[in-house]
Design an enzyme around this catalytic site. Structure first.
Site, PDB file in Angstrom:
ATOM      1  N   CYS A   8      51.122  41.836  40.342  1.00 15.51           N
ATOM      2  CA  CYS A   8      50.197  40.874  41.147  1.00 15.51           C
ATOM      3  C   CYS A   8      50.730  40.460  42.278  1.00 15.51           C
ATOM      4  CB  CYS A   8      49.784  39.729  40.187  1.00 15.51           C
ATOM      5  SG  CYS A   8      51.305  38.393  40.031  1.00 15.51           S
ATOM      6  N   ARG A  14      49.967  35.663  37.448  1.00 12.56           N
ATOM      7  CA  ARG A  14      49.116  36.503  36.533  1.00 12.56           C
ATOM      8  C   ARG A  14      50.365  37.657  35.797  1.00 12.56           C
ATOM      9  NH1 ARG A  14      45.039  38.378  41.076  1.00 12.56           N
ATOM     10  NH2 ARG A  14      46.955  37.932  42.323  1.00 12.56           N
ATOM     11  N   ASP A 123      42.834  35.246  40.853  1.00 15.78           N
ATOM     12  CA  ASP A 123      44.080  34.688  41.239  1.00 15.78           C
ATOM     13  C   ASP A 123      43.882  32.889  40.846  1.00 15.78           C
ATOM     14  OD1 ASP A 123      46.255  33.533  42.342  1.00 15.78           O
ATOM     15  OD2 ASP A 123      46.172  34.753  44.227  1.00 15.78           O
TER      16      ASP A 123
HETATM   17  P1  4NP Z   1      50.020  35.584  41.374  1.00 15.17           P
HETATM   18  O1  4NP Z   1      49.569  34.330  41.964  1.00 15.17           O
HETATM   19  O2  4NP Z   1      49.694  36.798  42.466  1.00 15.17           O
HETATM   20  O3  4NP Z   1      49.252  35.576  40.212  1.00 15.17           O
HETATM   21  O4  4NP Z   1      51.435  35.227  41.052  1.00 15.17           O
HETATM   22  C1  4NP Z   1      49.813  34.028  43.334  1.00 15.17           C
HETATM   23  C2  4NP Z   1      50.979  33.216  43.607  1.00 15.17           C
HETATM   24  C3  4NP Z   1      51.432  32.524  44.939  1.00 15.17           C
HETATM   25  C4  4NP Z   1      50.612  33.249  46.090  1.00 15.17           C
HETATM   26  C5  4NP Z   1      49.153  33.968  45.660  1.00 15.17           C
HETATM   27  C6  4NP Z   1      49.438  34.322  44.482  1.00 15.17           C
HETATM   28  N1  4NP Z   1      50.898  32.665  47.316  1.00 15.17           N
HETATM   29  O5  4NP Z   1      50.178  33.091  48.143  1.00 15.17           O
HETATM   30  O6  4NP Z   1      51.982  32.303  47.386  1.00 15.17           O
END
Ligand code: 4NP
Length: 155
Positions: A8, A14, A123
């Protein structure tokens, strides 16, 4: 042994939940599959999963508190058989690092293993805990679909 990488953006919401769910099912069924996860971004490298992801997985009996975020690298193409991405932006970022058609063929939208119309895992980062539960459930279905898709996973 088959090696699977969940990918991800941050590797804190995720993909660690997807990793935890798939490992749980593999252990229950005594299958020979290795699982890891990574993020295309480097914002959270070295961190444990988001506390909401940890709490959601725990609610379903899965402990992901020990996982540590790392960034996806082009070397992952030489290690993993399957690179399962959570959304089309992850796919684009991962495919930019591919150096052959074989590399590219390893990349799949994870929800292709479910019958959801929208193949993007939303997300949950900016949402609330309900968002995490919804995501957990769609990942659970896709993990089931993934394991059913390959009979050679049986030991
Ligand atoms: P992930 O969620 O891709 O599902 O781990 C996110 C966690 C942090 C960020 C973006 C997506 N961020 O921009 O910091």
């Amino acid at each position: 042994m088959t090696k699977v990488l969940m990918v991800c953006l941050g590797n804190i919401c995720r993909s660690p939940m997807a990793e935890g769910i798939l490992i749980h099912k593999i252990n229950q069924r005594n299958l020979a599959i290795e699982v890891d996860s990574a993020g295309t971004g480097n914002y959270h490298v070295g961190e444990h999963p988001d506390s909401r992801a940890i709490a959601t997985a725990k609610k379903f009996g899965i402990d992901i508190s020990g996982l540590i975020a790392r960034q996806f690298t082009s070397n992952d193409f030489s290690i993993f058989d399957w690179i399962l991405v959570m959304d089309s932006s992850n796919a684009k970022n991962v495919l930019e690092l591919a150096s052959s058609d074989e590399d590219k063929s390893k990349v799949k939208m994870f929800l292709e293993f479910s019958d959801r119309k929208d193949k993007n895992v939303p997300d949950p980062w900016f949402g609330n805990n309900n968002g995490f539960v919804d995501v957990f459930k769609m990942l659970e279905v896709a993990c089931e679909g993934f394991l059913k898709s390959e009979t050679n996973f049986i030991k």
